[in-house]
Scaffold this motif. Structure first.
Motif, mmCIF file in Angstrom:
data_model
loop_
_atom_site.group_PDB
_atom_site.id
_atom_site.type_symbol
_atom_site.label_atom_id
_atom_site.label_comp_id
_atom_site.label_asym_id
_atom_site.label_seq_id
_atom_site.Cartn_x
_atom_site.Cartn_y
_atom_site.Cartn_z
ATOM 1 N N GLU A 151 1.829 86.888 30.300
ATOM 2 C CA GLU A 151 1.892 87.010 28.886
ATOM 3 C C GLU A 151 0.504 86.224 28.405
ATOM 4 N N VAL A 164 -1.060 84.196 25.433
ATOM 5 C CA VAL A 164 -1.011 83.511 23.993
ATOM 6 C C VAL A 164 -2.017 82.992 23.504
ATOM 7 N N ARG A 215 -4.013 81.143 20.326
ATOM 8 C CA ARG A 215 -3.748 80.192 19.216
ATOM 9 C C ARG A 215 -5.053 79.892 18.423
ATOM 10 N N ALA A 274 0.579 74.231 17.680
ATOM 11 C CA ALA A 274 2.061 74.299 17.220
ATOM 12 C C ALA A 274 2.858 74.377 18.582
ATOM 13 N N GLY A 275 4.235 74.410 18.446
ATOM 14 C CA GLY A 275 4.850 74.578 19.718
ATOM 15 C C GLY A 275 4.646 73.994 21.041
ATOM 16 N N SER A 276 4.648 74.695 22.025
ATOM 17 C CA SER A 276 4.118 74.075 23.340
ATOM 18 C C SER A 276 2.654 73.344 23.514
ATOM 19 N N LEU A 277 1.886 73.903 22.530
ATOM 20 C CA LEU A 277 0.468 73.562 22.816
ATOM 21 C C LEU A 277 0.321 72.085 22.195
ATOM 22 N N TYR A 287 0.360 82.997 30.672
ATOM 23 C CA TYR A 287 1.786 82.722 31.444
ATOM 24 C C TYR A 287 2.199 83.616 32.345
ATOM 25 N N ASP A 331 8.425 81.287 32.978
ATOM 26 C CA ASP A 331 7.191 81.790 32.534
ATOM 27 C C ASP A 331 6.369 80.714 32.496
ATOM 28 N N ASP A 373 -0.312 81.323 15.805
ATOM 29 C CA ASP A 373 -0.334 81.812 17.278
ATOM 30 C C ASP A 373 0.594 83.103 17.525
ATOM 31 N N PHE A 374 0.409 83.836 18.854
ATOM 32 C CA PHE A 374 1.005 84.868 18.816
ATOM 33 C C PHE A 374 0.856 85.075 20.412
ATOM 34 N N LYS A 375 1.795 85.861 20.930
ATOM 35 C CA LYS A 375 1.857 86.502 22.298
ATOM 36 C C LYS A 375 1.625 87.939 22.286
ATOM 37 N N THR A 397 7.394 87.307 17.687
ATOM 38 C CA THR A 397 6.216 86.983 18.820
ATOM 39 C C THR A 397 4.975 86.215 18.165
ATOM 40 N N CYS A 398 5.023 86.231 16.979
ATOM 41 C CA CYS A 398 3.787 85.526 16.071
ATOM 42 C C CYS A 398 4.333 84.133 15.562
ATOM 43 N N ARG A 399 3.448 83.140 15.223
ATOM 44 C CA ARG A 399 3.929 82.098 14.288
ATOM 45 C C ARG A 399 2.971 82.837 12.961
ATOM 46 N N ARG A 434 14.900 79.448 15.687
ATOM 47 C CA ARG A 434 14.868 78.599 17.006
ATOM 48 C C ARG A 434 15.040 77.211 16.316
HETATM 49 N N1 UDP Z 1 5.767 83.707 22.503
HETATM 50 C C1 UDP Z 1 6.673 84.495 22.347
HETATM 51 N N2 UDP Z 1 7.379 84.665 23.690
HETATM 52 C C2 UDP Z 1 7.556 83.857 24.438
HETATM 53 C C3 UDP Z 1 6.903 82.439 24.442
HETATM 54 C C4 UDP Z 1 5.955 82.348 23.399
HETATM 55 O O1 UDP Z 1 6.565 85.582 21.925
HETATM 56 O O2 UDP Z 1 8.205 84.039 25.590
HETATM 57 C C5 UDP Z 1 5.146 83.289 21.279
HETATM 58 C C6 UDP Z 1 5.646 82.460 20.288
HETATM 59 O O3 UDP Z 1 6.598 82.955 19.331
HETATM 60 C C7 UDP Z 1 4.567 81.834 19.528
HETATM 61 C C8 UDP Z 1 3.660 81.761 20.619
HETATM 62 O O4 UDP Z 1 3.921 82.886 21.604
HETATM 63 O O5 UDP Z 1 4.135 82.575 18.523
HETATM 64 C C9 UDP Z 1 3.116 80.260 21.268
HETATM 65 O O6 UDP Z 1 4.590 80.012 21.805
HETATM 66 P P1 UDP Z 1 4.673 78.555 22.424
HETATM 67 O O7 UDP Z 1 3.877 78.661 23.688
HETATM 68 O O8 UDP Z 1 4.196 77.504 21.358
HETATM 69 O O9 UDP Z 1 6.281 78.449 22.741
HETATM 70 P P2 UDP Z 1 7.461 78.051 21.824
HETATM 71 O O10 UDP Z 1 6.980 76.708 21.024
HETATM 72 O O11 UDP Z 1 7.852 79.236 21.050
HETATM 73 O O12 UDP Z 1 8.477 77.497 23.041
#
Ligand code: UDP
Length: 236
Positions: free
Chosen positions: A90, A92, A94, A98-101, A122, A130, A176-178, A199-201, A217
């Motif tokens: 996958e 991603v 950015r 946000a999120g995991s970053l 990923y 993942d 961000d988006f995947k 799949t996007c923020r 979430r």
């Molecule tokens: N995302 C997704 N599927 C996944 C993981 C992430 O569509 O399995 C998208 C998520 O919606 C966001 C971006 O990828 O727009 C980055 O996600 P992040 O790594 O920050 O993970 P999260 O915080 O969503 O766990």
């Protein structure tokens, strides 16, 4: 087209075979999951809205020269797609932390990145959760060739440019988006899967309001309204 056997049922979509071996039907569901499936729920009308949003965005990207799997809208909740052999990676992309970053590198959520876009890979492996892969993990696993990786990374950046400008004109920041890519029968690397608030923020550029799955979430409420607002903004 007549959907034949169900080939795959995921968390948000069902994929059916058709009488053409190179054409599948992808049907979007209302069910939603987060945190590796630990949180489950239903978002009313999500299937219909994500089908419409993805169709619009795939068509926009095709017009901009990005090869995708999109062939056309089939029903309110389903689209015809080209069969692809999907990469087990996958991507991603950015622009804003946000999120995991934010967790990984310590930037508070909302910090614009200094050198956007950051593109991460990923490993698509549920059992492993993942995990993020670095370049030498990719080399070791060999799940994508160096050429496929380079092409998918280039397309990821192109998608970011096209969608970033499109959403900016509509008062939405693409945070961000995947993306998921695969190869068609001719060996062309194409964008697959979906592009939606799942799949996007998406943040409202003026107010910062979240217009995406983070509302689900994080139990923020207003989930359906946020998806409907994104559909409204992109409908010309
Ligand atoms: N995302 C997704 N599927 C996944 C993981 C992430 O569509 O399995 C998208 C998520 O919606 C966001 C971006 O990828 O727009 C980055 O996600 P992040 O790594 O920050 O993970 P999260 O915080 O969503 O766990």
């Amino acid at each position: 087209m007549i959907p034949r056997e169900k080939l795959h049922e995921g968390k948000a979509k069902v994929v059916y075979a058709t009488d053409d071996a190179q054409v599948y039907i992808q049907d979007f569901k209302d069910s939603a999951t987060a945190f590796d499936g630990k949180k489950k729920g239903t978002i009313t009308q999500k299937g219909r809205m994500n089908n419409a949003i993805s169709a619009r965005l795939f068509a926009l990207l095709e017009d901009a020269g990005v090869p995708t799997h999109f062939l056309g809208v089939e029903t309110e909740t389903a689209m015809r797609i080209r069969r692809l052999d999907m990469f087990k990676v996958e991507f991603v992309v950015r622009n804003v932390a946000a999120g995991s970053l934010s967790k990984r590198i310590g930037y508070p959520e909302g910090t614009p990145l200094k050198n956007p876009p950051v593109v991460e890979c990923y490993y698509k492996d549920d059992e492993l959760g993942d995990p993020l892969l670095c370049q030498s993990h990719l080399d070791e696993l060999g799940v994508v060739s160096p050429e496929e990786l380079a092409r998918a990374t280039e397309l990821s950046k192109q998608v970011n440019s096209v969608l970033g400008a499109f959403f900016a004109e509509r008062g939405v920041t693409l945070v961000d988006f995947k993306l998921e890519f695969g190869k068609d029968a001719e060996g062309v690397v194409r964008l697959g899967d979906e592009i939606s608030p799942d799949t996007c923020r998406f943040w409202d550029s003026a107010t910062g309001e979240k217009l995406d799955k983070d509302r689900f979430r994080r139990d923020m409420g207003g989930v359906e309204d946020a998806y409907a607002e994104i559909l409204r903004r992109i409908s010309d």
